[in-house]
Each structure stands twice: as C-alpha cells, then as structure tokens.
Design a protein around this motif. Sequence first.
Motif, PDB file in Angstrom:
ATOM      1  N   GLN A 119       0.829  -1.207   0.000  1.00  0.00           N
ATOM      2  CA  GLN A 119       0.000   0.000   0.000  1.00  0.00           C
ATOM      3  C   GLN A 119       0.862   1.256   0.000  1.00  0.00           C
ATOM      4  OE1 GLN A 119      -3.263   0.178  -0.570  1.00  0.00           O
ATOM      5  NE2 GLN A 119      -3.118  -2.044  -0.820  1.00  0.00           N
ATOM      6  N   ASP A 120       1.998   1.218   0.684  1.00  0.00           N
ATOM      7  CA  ASP A 120       2.904   2.374   0.656  1.00  0.00           C
ATOM      8  C   ASP A 120       3.424   2.626  -0.759  1.00  0.00           C
ATOM      9  OD1 ASP A 120       2.606   2.847   3.351  1.00  0.00           O
ATOM     10  OD2 ASP A 120       4.452   1.846   3.946  1.00  0.00           O
TER      11      ASP A 120
ATOM     12  N   VAL B  46       0.446   4.131  -3.195  1.00  0.00           N
ATOM     13  CA  VAL B  46       0.081   5.549  -3.140  1.00  0.00           C
ATOM     14  C   VAL B  46       0.998   6.384  -4.034  1.00  0.00           C
ATOM     15  CG1 VAL B  46      -0.853   5.344  -0.815  1.00  0.00           C
ATOM     16  CG2 VAL B  46       1.521   6.077  -1.115  1.00  0.00           C
ATOM     17  N   CYS B  47       2.077   5.777  -4.510  1.00  0.00           N
ATOM     18  CA  CYS B  47       2.999   6.466  -5.414  1.00  0.00           C
ATOM     19  C   CYS B  47       2.558   6.251  -6.859  1.00  0.00           C
ATOM     20  CB  CYS B  47       4.414   5.935  -5.237  1.00  0.00           C
ATOM     21  SG  CYS B  47       5.092   6.107  -3.575  1.00  0.00           S
ATOM     22  N   SER B  48       3.071   7.069  -7.746  1.00  0.00           N
ATOM     23  CA  SER B  48       2.800   6.891  -9.170  1.00  0.00           C
ATOM     24  C   SER B  48       3.402   5.576  -9.642  1.00  0.00           C
ATOM     25  CB  SER B  48       3.411   8.033  -9.980  1.00  0.00           C
ATOM     26  OG  SER B  48       3.558   7.659 -11.343  1.00  0.00           O
TER      27      SER B  48
ATOM     28  N   ALA C  54      -1.789  17.610  -8.104  1.00  0.00           N
ATOM     29  CA  ALA C  54      -2.420  17.130  -6.886  1.00  0.00           C
ATOM     30  C   ALA C  54      -1.731  17.696  -5.650  1.00  0.00           C
ATOM     31  CB  ALA C  54      -2.387  15.600  -6.857  1.00  0.00           C
TER      32      ALA C  54
ATOM     33  N   LYS D 235      -3.480  20.084  -2.837  1.00  0.00           N
ATOM     34  CA  LYS D 235      -3.585  19.422  -1.532  1.00  0.00           C
ATOM     35  C   LYS D 235      -4.636  18.304  -1.540  1.00  0.00           C
ATOM     36  CE  LYS D 235      -1.985  23.348   1.237  1.00  0.00           C
ATOM     37  NZ  LYS D 235      -1.482  24.117   0.078  1.00  0.00           N
ATOM     38  N   ARG D 236      -4.492  17.411  -2.519  1.00  0.00           N
ATOM     39  CA  ARG D 236      -5.403  16.266  -2.640  1.00  0.00           C
ATOM     40  C   ARG D 236      -4.599  15.031  -3.039  1.00  0.00           C
ATOM     41  NH1 ARG D 236      -5.754  15.154  -7.968  1.00  0.00           N
ATOM     42  NH2 ARG D 236      -5.479  16.873  -9.470  1.00  0.00           N
ATOM     43  N   ALA D 237      -5.236  13.881  -2.885  1.00  0.00           N
ATOM     44  CA  ALA D 237      -4.581  12.642  -3.330  1.00  0.00           C
ATOM     45  C   ALA D 237      -4.521  12.603  -4.847  1.00  0.00           C
ATOM     46  CB  ALA D 237      -5.354  11.428  -2.801  1.00  0.00           C
ATOM     47  N   ALA D 238      -3.405  12.133  -5.371  1.00  0.00           N
ATOM     48  CA  ALA D 238      -3.245  12.057  -6.825  1.00  0.00           C
ATOM     49  C   ALA D 238      -4.111  10.951  -7.385  1.00  0.00           C
ATOM     50  CB  ALA D 238      -1.786  11.827  -7.177  1.00  0.00           C
ATOM     51  N   ASP D 239      -4.607  11.167  -8.571  1.00  0.00           N
ATOM     52  CA  ASP D 239      -5.396  10.159  -9.299  1.00  0.00           C
ATOM     53  C   ASP D 239      -4.481   9.541 -10.357  1.00  0.00           C
ATOM     54  OD1 ASP D 239      -7.348   8.603 -10.470  1.00  0.00           O
ATOM     55  OD2 ASP D 239      -8.269  10.274 -11.582  1.00  0.00           O
ATOM     56  N   TRP D 240      -3.727   8.534  -9.948  1.00  0.00           N
ATOM     57  CA  TRP D 240      -2.767   7.918 -10.862  1.00  0.00           C
ATOM     58  C   TRP D 240      -3.498   7.059 -11.898  1.00  0.00           C
ATOM     59  CZ3 TRP D 240       0.982  10.843  -9.885  1.00  0.00           C
ATOM     60  CH2 TRP D 240       1.470  11.065  -8.607  1.00  0.00           C
TER      61      TRP D 240
END
Length: 258
Positions: free
Chosen positions: A193-194, A197-199, A246, A250-255
């Motif tokens: 999961q870590d 959250v990355c691209s 993103a 200040k939001r979560a990226a939508d990869w």
Amino acid sequence: MTFQYALVEREGPLTIVTLNRPQARNALNSEAHAELADIFDAFAADPDQWVAILTGAGDKAFCAGQDLAALADGAVLRPPPRGFGGLSSRFDLNKPIIAAVNGIAFGGGFELALACDIVVALETAKFALPEPKVGLAALGGGIERLPREIGLKRAMGMMLTGKPVSATEGLHLGFVNEVVAEDVMGAARRWAQDILVCSPMSVRATKEAVLRGLDTPLEVSAETVWTYAAMVEMLASQDAAEGPKAFTEKRAADWRGR
C-alpha cells in the motif's frame, strides 16, 4: 486462470501469488516453474496490476527450493523459463515484487526472495543456499545476487557452508527489509500500500534506473538515466503532470499509470 501449483489473487492493482505445494514445503518441480512463468508473464503484461506479493502456502515454508525428489527420480535439471519460479531471470520486470517469507527459504526459495525488491519475513523464517550439501550450486541467481547484496565475505560464508541464517540475521546482513512476529502478509500488504500511493510509472522508472545503474559508473548513469525506457515514458505521461497538480491542490493524486 486456475493453476495446480500456485494460487493467484487480485486486490485492485495488487497481485498476490502463493506457492501452493505445502505438502512438499512449496518446493518447485518443472510444472510449477512453467506455471509461475505464465503467472508473472501475465502480471508483467497487465497494465492494471502494479505490485505483486509472493508467499508460500502453509506455515512451514516459503519455498524449500527445487524439488529434489523429482531429480532423484531422474528428472533433468535445466534452467526453467525466466529462471527459478519464472522470476529469478526476469531482468526486464520493472514492477515491484514483495516477498512475504512465512517459513524456510532454502536454495531456490532463497533465490526467489533475492529476486524480489522487498523482503518481509516472519521472525521464525530461515534462509540458506545449501546446494553444495547436495552436490549442486545456486544457479537461480543466488551466486550473483547474494554477494551484491551483503558483500563478498558474508556471502561466501553462507554459500560455501550452506548454513542457514535467521530472519533477524538477514535483517542485519541487509537482504531482509522487515522482520515481524506474526502476520507476515499483513506486513507485506502494508509495504504494498505504501508503494501503491505512489505513481506506478515513477515506481517502474525508479526500479529500472536503480537496477541498470548498479554496475554503471556514476557519471555514465547520471547521463543515461534520462534515456531509459520507463523513465522516458514516465516523464511524458499524464501522471507526471497529475502529481505536481495534486500536490499544489492538496489532494490525493489520481494515478492512471499512463
């Protein structure tokens, strides 16, 4: 797809592969090697699968290596497709794989763990390359990978004696990332999961650059890294624009992985 010697589950972009011969401590025969080669081929080709976890069925073994009983019955020892478990010679795979080592990882089983990018192990797990004890050698990448990961003298100490080391020793030597008292799959999922959250494109570009740079002079690698295929693709992608956007919003990226 259904396999005889492995289980495959998908949880969103996460693929979980379980070696499924617990009665043989997940030792691999030729059919198991072929199945695993197909499984990792499919993982590599699927754009929606970004990270994999590899573990073993049961509570005794991650993988005890090559099925020596099959060799004793006259099976021919030859390099399996894409290396041991379809993985140890898969040098073009840029997607990360996490080993969740739930028991012994001996011989080819240790080589499978070494071929993964992150290794999480139960504190009761043990690692060894005992091939010289049975008249063989660690030809699934162990001879090459272990000295690169822990240094020549430490690797020689393990490989020439075949003696096992504990998970905690593996952590100190540097080939284990984390040791847990229980729930090794929970720890592996946390690592996954870590990463997720990355691209995914950045992760793939990073893995390719790191592995290609290991044996390249620094001044050469610093110049050529811009030309690596995954790096070029990442820098030209929608994700490369989405990340900074993103961050500023200040939001979560939508990869999207493209």
